[in-house]
Motif scaffolding. Structure first.
Motif, PDB file in Angstrom:
ATOM      1  N   MET A  40       0.828  -1.211   0.000  1.00 14.85           N
ATOM      2  CA  MET A  40       0.000   0.000   0.000  1.00 14.85           C
ATOM      3  C   MET A  40       0.860   1.257   0.000  1.00 14.85           C
ATOM      4  O   MET A  40       0.514   2.255  -0.619  1.00 14.85           O
ATOM      5  CB  MET A  40      -0.969   0.008   1.188  1.00 14.85           C
ATOM      6  N   LYS A  41       1.988   1.204   0.676  1.00 17.95           N
ATOM      7  CA  LYS A  41       2.910   2.345   0.685  1.00 17.95           C
ATOM      8  C   LYS A  41       3.466   2.594  -0.717  1.00 17.95           C
ATOM      9  O   LYS A  41       3.629   3.741  -1.140  1.00 17.95           O
ATOM     10  CB  LYS A  41       4.048   2.080   1.672  1.00 17.95           C
ATOM     11  N   ASP A  42       3.703   1.537  -1.472  1.00 20.97           N
ATOM     12  CA  ASP A  42       4.298   1.653  -2.801  1.00 20.97           C
ATOM     13  C   ASP A  42       3.281   1.754  -3.925  1.00 20.97           C
ATOM     14  O   ASP A  42       3.638   2.067  -5.063  1.00 20.97           O
ATOM     15  CB  ASP A  42       5.200   0.447  -3.075  1.00 20.97           C
ATOM     16  N   ALA A  43       2.005   1.489  -3.655  1.00 22.56           N
ATOM     17  CA  ALA A  43       0.975   1.479  -4.699  1.00 22.56           C
ATOM     18  C   ALA A  43       0.751   2.872  -5.279  1.00 22.56           C
ATOM     19  O   ALA A  43       0.935   3.880  -4.595  1.00 22.56           O
ATOM     20  CB  ALA A  43      -0.333   0.936  -4.137  1.00 22.56           C
ATOM     21  N   HIS A  44       0.357   2.876  -6.540  1.00 23.01           N
ATOM     22  CA  HIS A  44       0.001   4.118  -7.214  1.00 23.01           C
ATOM     23  C   HIS A  44      -1.401   4.000  -7.799  1.00 23.01           C
ATOM     24  O   HIS A  44      -1.800   2.923  -8.254  1.00 23.01           O
ATOM     25  CB  HIS A  44       1.016   4.447  -8.313  1.00 23.01           C
ATOM     26  N   LEU A  45      -2.131   5.101  -7.760  1.00 20.45           N
ATOM     27  CA  LEU A  45      -3.465   5.169  -8.327  1.00 20.45           C
ATOM     28  C   LEU A  45      -3.339   5.727  -9.733  1.00 20.45           C
ATOM     29  O   LEU A  45      -2.849   6.838  -9.936  1.00 20.45           O
ATOM     30  CB  LEU A  45      -4.372   6.058  -7.477  1.00 20.45           C
ATOM     31  N   CYS A  46      -3.775   4.955 -10.711  1.00 18.39           N
ATOM     32  CA  CYS A  46      -3.636   5.332 -12.116  1.00 18.39           C
ATOM     33  C   CYS A  46      -4.899   6.021 -12.625  1.00 18.39           C
ATOM     34  O   CYS A  46      -5.926   6.038 -11.947  1.00 18.39           O
ATOM     35  CB  CYS A  46      -3.310   4.093 -12.943  1.00 18.39           C
ATOM     36  N   ASP A  47      -4.808   6.581 -13.825  1.00 19.88           N
ATOM     37  CA  ASP A  47      -5.920   7.330 -14.408  1.00 19.88           C
ATOM     38  C   ASP A  47      -7.190   6.501 -14.542  1.00 19.88           C
ATOM     39  O   ASP A  47      -8.284   7.043 -14.484  1.00 19.88           O
ATOM     40  CB  ASP A  47      -5.528   7.899 -15.777  1.00 19.88           C
ATOM     41  N   ASP A  48      -7.058   5.189 -14.721  1.00 19.85           N
ATOM     42  CA  ASP A  48      -8.239   4.328 -14.842  1.00 19.85           C
ATOM     43  C   ASP A  48      -8.813   3.942 -13.473  1.00 19.85           C
ATOM     44  O   ASP A  48      -9.680   3.094 -13.372  1.00 19.85           O
ATOM     45  CB  ASP A  48      -7.920   3.082 -15.670  1.00 19.85           C
ATOM     46  N   GLN A  49      -8.306   4.580 -12.423  1.00 24.44           N
ATOM     47  CA  GLN A  49      -8.748   4.373 -11.038  1.00 24.44           C
ATOM     48  C   GLN A  49      -8.390   2.998 -10.483  1.00 24.44           C
ATOM     49  O   GLN A  49      -8.999   2.543  -9.516  1.00 24.44           O
ATOM     50  CB  GLN A  49     -10.245   4.652 -10.881  1.00 24.44           C
ATOM     51  N   THR A  50      -7.385   2.358 -11.068  1.00 25.63           N
ATOM     52  CA  THR A  50      -6.874   1.128 -10.475  1.00 25.63           C
ATOM     53  C   THR A  50      -5.636   1.467  -9.660  1.00 25.63           C
ATOM     54  O   THR A  50      -4.824   2.299 -10.055  1.00 25.63           O
ATOM     55  CB  THR A  50      -6.498   0.057 -11.530  1.00 25.63           C
ATOM     56  N   ALA A  51      -5.543   0.822  -8.521  1.00 28.18           N
ATOM     57  CA  ALA A  51      -4.319   0.884  -7.728  1.00 28.18           C
ATOM     58  C   ALA A  51      -3.407  -0.192  -8.299  1.00 28.18           C
ATOM     59  O   ALA A  51      -3.862  -1.281  -8.654  1.00 28.18           O
ATOM     60  CB  ALA A  51      -4.620   0.610  -6.267  1.00 28.18           C
ATOM     61  N   ARG A  52      -2.120   0.108  -8.404  1.00 26.62           N
ATOM     62  CA  ARG A  52      -1.164  -0.849  -8.952  1.00 26.62           C
ATOM     63  C   ARG A  52       0.040  -0.936  -8.036  1.00 26.62           C
ATOM     64  O   ARG A  52       0.531   0.069  -7.533  1.00 26.62           O
ATOM     65  CB  ARG A  52      -0.717  -0.435 -10.349  1.00 26.62           C
ATOM     66  N   TRP A  53       0.496  -2.176  -7.848  1.00 23.23           N
ATOM     67  CA  TRP A  53       1.679  -2.407  -7.040  1.00 23.23           C
ATOM     68  C   TRP A  53       2.334  -3.704  -7.477  1.00 23.23           C
ATOM     69  O   TRP A  53       1.726  -4.533  -8.138  1.00 23.23           O
ATOM     70  CB  TRP A  53       1.352  -2.418  -5.552  1.00 23.23           C
ATOM     71  N   VAL A  54       3.606  -3.858  -7.096  1.00 24.64           N
ATOM     72  CA  VAL A  54       4.339  -5.097  -7.353  1.00 24.64           C
ATOM     73  C   VAL A  54       4.358  -5.872  -6.051  1.00 24.64           C
ATOM     74  O   VAL A  54       4.755  -5.354  -5.015  1.00 24.64           O
ATOM     75  CB  VAL A  54       5.773  -4.819  -7.852  1.00 24.64           C
ATOM     76  N   GLU A  55       3.896  -7.119  -6.122  1.00 28.11           N
ATOM     77  CA  GLU A  55       3.790  -7.943  -4.928  1.00 28.11           C
ATOM     78  C   GLU A  55       4.635  -9.203  -5.051  1.00 28.11           C
ATOM     79  O   GLU A  55       4.632  -9.859  -6.082  1.00 28.11           O
ATOM     80  CB  GLU A  55       2.331  -8.331  -4.712  1.00 28.11           C
ATOM     81  N   ILE A  56       5.327  -9.528  -3.970  1.00 33.22           N
ATOM     82  CA  ILE A  56       6.076 -10.780  -3.881  1.00 33.22           C
ATOM     83  C   ILE A  56       5.141 -11.852  -3.352  1.00 33.22           C
ATOM     84  O   ILE A  56       4.436 -11.634  -2.370  1.00 33.22           O
ATOM     85  CB  ILE A  56       7.284 -10.633  -2.934  1.00 33.22           C
ATOM     86  N   CYS A  57       5.140 -13.010  -4.006  1.00 29.54           N
ATOM     87  CA  CYS A  57       4.276 -14.104  -3.578  1.00 29.54           C
ATOM     88  C   CYS A  57       4.969 -15.427  -3.894  1.00 29.54           C
ATOM     89  O   CYS A  57       5.434 -15.640  -5.006  1.00 29.54           O
ATOM     90  CB  CYS A  57       2.935 -14.023  -4.296  1.00 29.54           C
ATOM     91  N   TYR A  58       5.021 -16.308  -2.916  1.00 33.01           N
ATOM     92  CA  TYR A  58       5.665 -17.611  -3.084  1.00 33.01           C
ATOM     93  C   TYR A  58       4.651 -18.746  -3.246  1.00 33.01           C
ATOM     94  O   TYR A  58       5.012 -19.909  -3.270  1.00 33.01           O
ATOM     95  CB  TYR A  58       6.573 -17.902  -1.889  1.00 33.01           C
ATOM     96  N   CYS A  59       3.379 -18.423  -3.348  1.00 34.31           N
ATOM     97  CA  CYS A  59       2.339 -19.446  -3.482  1.00 34.31           C
ATOM     98  C   CYS A  59       2.400 -20.107  -4.865  1.00 34.31           C
ATOM     99  O   CYS A  59       2.788 -19.473  -5.838  1.00 34.31           O
ATOM    100  CB  CYS A  59       0.959 -18.814  -3.314  1.00 34.31           C
ATOM    101  N   PRO A  60       1.962 -21.358  -4.949  1.00 34.47           N
ATOM    102  CA  PRO A  60       1.945 -22.031  -6.252  1.00 34.47           C
ATOM    103  C   PRO A  60       0.943 -21.390  -7.221  1.00 34.47           C
ATOM    104  O   PRO A  60       1.125 -21.436  -8.428  1.00 34.47           O
ATOM    105  CB  PRO A  60       1.547 -23.470  -5.919  1.00 34.47           C
ATOM    106  N   THR A  61      -0.113 -20.781  -6.681  1.00 40.66           N
ATOM    107  CA  THR A  61      -1.084 -20.021  -7.463  1.00 40.66           C
ATOM    108  C   THR A  61      -0.904 -18.559  -7.072  1.00 40.66           C
ATOM    109  O   THR A  61      -0.854 -18.251  -5.879  1.00 40.66           O
ATOM    110  CB  THR A  61      -2.520 -20.473  -7.116  1.00 40.66           C
ATOM    111  N   PRO A  62      -0.804 -17.646  -8.049  1.00 41.42           N
ATOM    112  CA  PRO A  62      -0.587 -16.232  -7.715  1.00 41.42           C
ATOM    113  C   PRO A  62      -1.571 -15.695  -6.680  1.00 41.42           C
ATOM    114  O   PRO A  62      -2.789 -15.838  -6.832  1.00 41.42           O
ATOM    115  CB  PRO A  62      -0.758 -15.525  -9.060  1.00 41.42           C
ATOM    116  N   LEU A  63      -1.032 -15.148  -5.620  1.00 40.06           N
ATOM    117  CA  LEU A  63      -1.781 -14.522  -4.521  1.00 40.06           C
ATOM    118  C   LEU A  63      -2.751 -15.472  -3.833  1.00 40.06           C
ATOM    119  O   LEU A  63      -3.751 -15.050  -3.252  1.00 40.06           O
ATOM    120  CB  LEU A  63      -2.527 -13.269  -5.007  1.00 40.06           C
ATOM    121  N   GLN A  64      -2.442 -16.723  -3.835  1.00 46.13           N
ATOM    122  CA  GLN A  64      -3.302 -17.721  -3.192  1.00 46.13           C
ATOM    123  C   GLN A  64      -3.531 -17.394  -1.715  1.00 46.13           C
ATOM    124  O   GLN A  64      -4.656 -17.424  -1.227  1.00 46.13           O
ATOM    125  CB  GLN A  64      -2.674 -19.102  -3.331  1.00 46.13           C
TER     126      GLN A  64
END
Length: 129
Positions: A40-64
C-alpha cells in the motif's frame, strides 16, 4: 515470484482500508502480513482508477494466500507476472526465497512511481472530506 497487481477499491471500503493501514492490521493473520503494508505504501493510483503495485508471492497459485485479504477491500482486476518466470531464481529453483532480495523488477517499480499518484496519499485525501 513477483506480480503486477491491478485492483479497484470496493465502493464504501475506503475508510475501512485506511483504518486497517493506519492501525497496521491489514493482512493480520497472513504469513505475508508486513507485505500488505509495504504494498500500500508503494501502490500508485492510475488514471483508470486502479491501484497498482508489485507484490512478492511464493504461493503455487498467484496470490493464493493474499487474495482473501485483498478481496476484503479490493476487486482484483488483473494479476500478472512482473517479469519472465524463467529468470526468477526462486521459480526456477536456483535460489529459494530469492524474491525478497531480488532487484528483478526495479525498472517496473520505478515506472510505477512515475505513473498516476501515490495511492495512500490519494486515499487519505479522499477520506479527509
Amino acid at each position: 515470484m513477483r506480480y503486477l497487481v491491478r485492483a479497484r477499491i470496493k465502493p464504501g471500503r475506503e475508510a475501512d482500508l485506511l483504518k486497517a493501514i493506519d492501525k497496521e492490521t491489514l493482512g493480520q493473520g497472513s504469513v505475508a502480513e508486513g507485505e500488505y503494508l509495504r504494498n500500500m505504501k508503494d501502490a500508485h493510483l492510475c488514471d483508470d482508477q486502479t491501484a497498482r503495485w508489485v507484490e512478492i508471492c511464493y504461493c503455487p497459485t498467484p496470490l493464493q494466500e493474499e487474495r482473501p485479504y485483498w478481496e476484503e477491500y479490493f476487486d482484483l482486476t488483473r494479476v500478472q507476472d512482473a517479469h519472465d518466470r524463467s529468470k526468477c531464481r526462486d521459480e526456477n529453483g536456483n535460489e529459494p526465497w530469492a524474491c525478497d532480495r531480488c532487484d528483478c523488477t526495479v525498472r517496473l517499480e520505478n515506472k510505477l512511481k512515475n505513473t498516476g499518484k501515490p495511492f495512500l496519499q490519494e486515499l487519505r485525501r479522499k477520506n479527509a472530506v
